[in-house]
Scaffold this motif. Structure first.
Motif, PDB file in Angstrom:
ATOM      1  N   ALA A  23       0.828  -1.693   0.191  1.00 59.58           N
ATOM      2  CA  ALA A  23      -0.091   0.501  -0.329  1.00 59.58           C
ATOM      3  C   ALA A  23       1.000   1.020   0.493  1.00 59.58           C
ATOM      4  N   LYS A  24       1.978   0.900  -0.280  1.00 59.40           N
ATOM      5  CA  LYS A  24       2.617   1.926   0.690  1.00 59.40           C
ATOM      6  C   LYS A  24       2.469   3.564  -1.142  1.00 59.40           C
ATOM      7  N   GLY A  25       2.145   4.800  -1.069  1.00 56.39           N
ATOM      8  CA  GLY A  25       1.965   5.414  -1.738  1.00 56.39           C
ATOM      9  C   GLY A  25       0.680   5.751  -2.325  1.00 56.39           C
ATOM     10  N   THR A  26      -0.360   4.200  -1.426  1.00 61.02           N
ATOM     11  CA  THR A  26      -2.010   4.751  -1.784  1.00 61.02           C
ATOM     12  C   THR A  26      -2.448   5.955  -1.104  1.00 61.02           C
ATOM     13  N   GLU A  27      -1.833   6.028  -0.489  1.00 66.54           N
ATOM     14  CA  GLU A  27      -2.293   7.628   0.717  1.00 66.54           C
ATOM     15  C   GLU A  27      -2.432   8.895  -0.906  1.00 66.54           C
ATOM     16  N   ARG A  28      -1.698   8.831  -1.561  1.00 65.81           N
ATOM     17  CA  ARG A  28      -2.257   9.848  -3.134  1.00 65.81           C
ATOM     18  C   ARG A  28      -3.129   9.747  -3.410  1.00 65.81           C
ATOM     19  N   ALA A  32      -6.807  14.070   2.937  1.00 67.77           N
ATOM     20  CA  ALA A  32      -5.983  14.438   3.911  1.00 67.77           C
ATOM     21  C   ALA A  32      -7.366  13.996   4.870  1.00 67.77           C
ATOM     22  N   ASP A  33      -8.619  14.332   4.818  1.00 65.49           N
ATOM     23  CA  ASP A  33      -9.827  14.127   5.543  1.00 65.49           C
ATOM     24  C   ASP A  33     -10.278  13.063   5.806  1.00 65.49           C
ATOM     25  N   SER A  34     -10.251  11.915   4.658  1.00 60.94           N
ATOM     26  CA  SER A  34     -10.622  10.753   4.944  1.00 60.94           C
ATOM     27  C   SER A  34     -11.389  10.213   5.682  1.00 60.94           C
ATOM     28  N   GLN A  35     -12.406   9.706   5.326  1.00 61.67           N
ATOM     29  CA  GLN A  35     -12.766   8.597   6.466  1.00 61.67           C
ATOM     30  C   GLN A  35     -13.248   6.936   6.185  1.00 61.67           C
ATOM     31  N   ILE A  36     -13.163   6.539   6.473  1.00 61.39           N
ATOM     32  CA  ILE A  36     -12.817   4.632   5.802  1.00 61.39           C
ATOM     33  C   ILE A  36     -13.737   3.841   6.765  1.00 61.39           C
ATOM     34  N   SER A  42     -15.958   2.195  11.730  1.00 64.92           N
ATOM     35  CA  SER A  42     -14.968   2.962  11.435  1.00 64.92           C
ATOM     36  C   SER A  42     -14.080   3.362  11.505  1.00 64.92           C
ATOM     37  N   GLU A  43     -13.603   3.367  10.404  1.00 72.73           N
ATOM     38  CA  GLU A  43     -11.361   2.896  10.857  1.00 72.73           C
ATOM     39  C   GLU A  43     -11.304   4.292  11.134  1.00 72.73           C
ATOM     40  N   GLY A  44     -11.356   5.812  10.296  1.00 76.02           N
ATOM     41  CA  GLY A  44     -10.913   7.055  10.881  1.00 76.02           C
ATOM     42  C   GLY A  44     -10.611   7.526   9.214  1.00 76.02           C
ATOM     43  N   SER A  45      -9.557   8.274   8.875  1.00 73.35           N
ATOM     44  CA  SER A  45      -8.567   8.841   8.123  1.00 73.35           C
ATOM     45  C   SER A  45      -8.164   7.656   7.525  1.00 73.35           C
ATOM     46  N   TYR A  46      -7.809   7.803   5.945  1.00 71.08           N
ATOM     47  CA  TYR A  46      -7.064   6.807   5.316  1.00 71.08           C
ATOM     48  C   TYR A  46      -5.555   6.211   6.277  1.00 71.08           C
ATOM     49  N   ALA A  47      -5.173   7.797   6.284  1.00 69.45           N
ATOM     50  CA  ALA A  47      -4.005   7.912   7.130  1.00 69.45           C
ATOM     51  C   ALA A  47      -3.739   6.902   8.793  1.00 69.45           C
ATOM     52  N   THR A  48      -4.887   6.514   9.469  1.00 65.31           N
ATOM     53  CA  THR A  48      -4.705   5.472  10.218  1.00 65.31           C
ATOM     54  C   THR A  48      -5.656   4.607   9.825  1.00 65.31           C
ATOM     55  N   TYR A  49      -6.539   4.153   8.802  1.00 61.31           N
ATOM     56  CA  TYR A  49      -6.797   2.770   8.244  1.00 61.31           C
ATOM     57  C   TYR A  49      -5.317   2.039   8.035  1.00 61.31           C
ATOM     58  N   LEU A  50      -4.820   3.148   7.066  1.00 55.28           N
ATOM     59  CA  LEU A  50      -3.858   2.502   6.394  1.00 55.28           C
ATOM     60  C   LEU A  50      -2.299   2.012   7.488  1.00 55.28           C
ATOM     61  N   ALA A  51      -2.294   2.383   8.413  1.00 50.60           N
ATOM     62  CA  ALA A  51      -0.971   2.143   9.605  1.00 50.60           C
ATOM     63  C   ALA A  51      -1.654   1.856  10.394  1.00 50.60           C
ATOM     64  N   HIS A  52      -3.103   1.227  11.066  1.00 58.32           N
ATOM     65  CA  HIS A  52      -2.987   0.572  12.255  1.00 58.32           C
ATOM     66  C   HIS A  52      -4.560  -0.853  11.420  1.00 58.32           C
TER      67      HIS A  52
END
Length: 130
Positions: A23-28, A32-36, A42-52
């Protein structure tokens, strides 16, 4: 001008990254304020979802493949609404293989020349007879 193909390309590139288990680079692909949202949570933002969630899951998989993939896109003003349907097969490094039917709905908006996912909800269920 809005273009279905651009939306489909964002979703396809994201799906391809999942299949590569990288998933490297999928943040693009995400605002930034996405919701998953995934399977009732609720997984939070994509950054949170990706990390956790997504990142650790992908690290535990031997393979993740999609089949019978279909996507439909429609525009509501400046927003694109996408629905994806598919089957997926997950083979973990340890444990039983999971085969499911899945669906994802995404809301995308334009940021400059790019389309970004601001909200994504996906869920899956067991195949009948499984």
């Amino acid at each position: 001008m809005f273009c279905h193909r651009r939306i489909q390309a964002v979703l396809s590139q994201y799906k391809a990254a999942i299949e590569k288990l990288d998933a490297k680079g999928t943040e693009r692909f995400f605002a930034a304020d996405s919701q998953i949202f995934e399977t009732g949570g609720s997984e939070g933002s994509y950054a949170t979802y990706l990390a956790h969630h997504l990142g650790p899951e992908l690290a535990a998989y031997k393979s993740f493949t999609f089949s019978d993939y279909k996507v439909s896109v429609r525009f509501e003003g400046p927003v694109a609404l996408a629905t994806e349907t598919y089957r997926y097969r997950i083979e973990p490094k340890n444990g039983a293989v999971a085969e499911r039917i899945g669906v994802a709905t995404s809301v995308l908006t334009r940021e400059g020349n790019s389309w970004k996912i601001v909200s994504m909800h996906n869920s899956g269920r067991k195949l009948k007879g499984s």
